[in-house]
Motif scaffolding. Sequence first.
Motif, PDB file in Angstrom:
ATOM      1  N   LEU A  90       0.837  -1.199   0.000  1.00 21.48           N
ATOM      2  CA  LEU A  90       0.000   0.000   0.000  1.00 21.48           C
ATOM      3  C   LEU A  90       0.871   1.247   0.000  1.00 21.48           C
ATOM      4  O   LEU A  90       2.018   1.228   0.455  1.00 21.48           O
ATOM      5  N   ALA A  91       0.288   2.335  -0.501  1.00 17.69           N
ATOM      6  CA  ALA A  91       0.905   3.653  -0.429  1.00 17.69           C
ATOM      7  C   ALA A  91      -0.154   4.621   0.075  1.00 17.69           C
ATOM      8  O   ALA A  91      -1.302   4.579  -0.370  1.00 17.69           O
ATOM      9  N   LEU A  92       0.223   5.478   1.013  1.00 19.11           N
ATOM     10  CA  LEU A  92      -0.719   6.491   1.477  1.00 19.11           C
ATOM     11  C   LEU A  92       0.013   7.772   1.811  1.00 19.11           C
ATOM     12  O   LEU A  92       1.149   7.759   2.245  1.00 19.11           O
ATOM     13  N   ASN A  93      -0.664   8.879   1.552  1.00 27.08           N
ATOM     14  CA  ASN A  93      -0.057  10.184   1.776  1.00 27.08           C
ATOM     15  C   ASN A  93      -1.094  11.287   1.568  1.00 27.08           C
ATOM     16  O   ASN A  93      -0.809  12.308   0.962  1.00 27.08           O
ATOM     17  N   GLY A  94      -2.328  11.067   2.028  1.00 28.01           N
ATOM     18  CA  GLY A  94      -3.375  12.050   1.796  1.00 28.01           C
ATOM     19  C   GLY A  94      -3.643  12.232   0.320  1.00 28.01           C
ATOM     20  O   GLY A  94      -3.859  13.351  -0.147  1.00 28.01           O
ATOM     21  N   MET A  95      -3.650  11.123  -0.429  1.00 26.41           N
ATOM     22  CA  MET A  95      -3.731  11.223  -1.887  1.00 26.41           C
ATOM     23  C   MET A  95      -5.165  11.093  -2.391  1.00 26.41           C
ATOM     24  O   MET A  95      -5.984  10.383  -1.806  1.00 26.41           O
ATOM     25  N   VAL A  98      -6.589  10.885  -8.428  1.00 28.82           N
ATOM     26  CA  VAL A  98      -5.707  11.304  -9.523  1.00 28.82           C
ATOM     27  C   VAL A  98      -4.233  11.106  -9.182  1.00 28.82           C
ATOM     28  O   VAL A  98      -3.386  11.011 -10.081  1.00 28.82           O
ATOM     29  N   ASP A  99      -3.904  11.029  -7.899  1.00 29.68           N
ATOM     30  CA  ASP A  99      -2.507  10.889  -7.484  1.00 29.68           C
ATOM     31  C   ASP A  99      -1.987   9.462  -7.598  1.00 29.68           C
ATOM     32  O   ASP A  99      -0.774   9.238  -7.529  1.00 29.68           O
ATOM     33  N   VAL A 100      -2.871   8.489  -7.734  1.00 31.28           N
ATOM     34  CA  VAL A 100      -2.465   7.085  -7.767  1.00 31.28           C
ATOM     35  C   VAL A 100      -1.925   6.738  -9.154  1.00 31.28           C
ATOM     36  O   VAL A 100      -2.591   6.966 -10.164  1.00 31.28           O
ATOM     37  N   GLU A 139       4.415  19.846  -4.824  1.00 34.07           N
ATOM     38  CA  GLU A 139       4.054  18.435  -4.845  1.00 34.07           C
ATOM     39  C   GLU A 139       2.533  18.306  -4.921  1.00 34.07           C
ATOM     40  O   GLU A 139       1.802  19.121  -4.379  1.00 34.07           O
ATOM     41  N   GLY A 140       2.059  17.246  -5.568  1.00 29.10           N
ATOM     42  CA  GLY A 140       0.621  17.068  -5.695  1.00 29.10           C
ATOM     43  C   GLY A 140       0.087  17.820  -6.905  1.00 29.10           C
ATOM     44  O   GLY A 140       0.833  18.354  -7.732  1.00 29.10           O
ATOM     45  N   VAL A 216      -8.022   8.386  -1.051  1.00 31.33           N
ATOM     46  CA  VAL A 216      -7.945   6.927  -1.189  1.00 31.33           C
ATOM     47  C   VAL A 216      -6.574   6.436  -0.723  1.00 31.33           C
ATOM     48  O   VAL A 216      -5.655   7.216  -0.485  1.00 31.33           O
ATOM     49  N   PHE A 217      -6.432   5.122  -0.639  1.00 37.23           N
ATOM     50  CA  PHE A 217      -5.142   4.465  -0.491  1.00 37.23           C
ATOM     51  C   PHE A 217      -4.736   3.902  -1.857  1.00 37.23           C
ATOM     52  O   PHE A 217      -5.588   3.435  -2.615  1.00 37.23           O
ATOM     53  N   GLY A 218      -3.442   3.926  -2.156  1.00 37.37           N
ATOM     54  CA  GLY A 218      -2.948   3.237  -3.332  1.00 37.37           C
ATOM     55  C   GLY A 218      -2.636   1.798  -2.958  1.00 37.37           C
ATOM     56  O   GLY A 218      -1.865   1.549  -2.029  1.00 37.37           O
ATOM     57  N   VAL A 219      -3.245   0.845  -3.653  1.00 32.19           N
ATOM     58  CA  VAL A 219      -3.121  -0.572  -3.307  1.00 32.19           C
ATOM     59  C   VAL A 219      -2.434  -1.302  -4.457  1.00 32.19           C
ATOM     60  O   VAL A 219      -2.770  -1.097  -5.629  1.00 32.19           O
TER      61      VAL A 219
END
Length: 251
Positions: A90-95, A98-100, A139-140, A216-219
Amino acid sequence: MKHLALTALLAGILAGCATHAPTQAPTLTYDVVSDLDYVPYIYKDESGDVVGLEVDILTAIAKNQGFDVRFVPSIWDTLFDDMTKHNAKLALNGMAVVDVDDKLATPSDSYMQSLDCMATTNPAYLNNWQSRSMAVVFEGEIANNLLEAGIKPSQFVEAPTQQTALKMVGDNQANLAMGDCTALRYYIKHEPMLQNYRFVVQELPNSDDPKNSQLVFGVAKNPALIQQINDGLATLRQTGELDKIKQKWGQ
């Protein structure tokens, strides 16, 4: 002799039970990449512990789905490359959606919406805000969104973090701080260096596009894991635990 025979018999029975007792499968631990520096979503507190809104949500999902998580430091620009490099799940960072990076990951279901906002110490700057100078973290997606809305690059004052952007506005180095509403409001309320300023916060027009505002979370591209994360999130929503976590973090 009868006593010894009985003892031997019992020992044999117990040994047989011990041999055939079911063993508990080890709990899976999923690595999670993040820059660990995005208040209030995920960051390290004064004790060095990883805390935040997303940490609480993911930890609760892990608990009800039967796995553990371990956080691996990364940076925003290489978040999904590092996810692949470290075989993280997983990746998370307040994303937002569109950031995934859809080549390397799949967005989970959304856990909440957060729009983009502008903050200022002078409410007059909210009028004709498009002509004002803006402290922005590059960033973002917000800088790109502002450029697409017709803002000129010369209006940007680059800030390393959103709390720094707010401090720049307080010190008259920019008219507006632009950023994620959740982060800006949290910093204004809790960041000690900002307590001497009075900020007004207003949502940016047309910032409610789901791709830019649904968090979301990036999975990792694993259908079973994606289902597991979404099932856990649905359980939190149904039980009211998700709302309690968001309330804890001022949402």
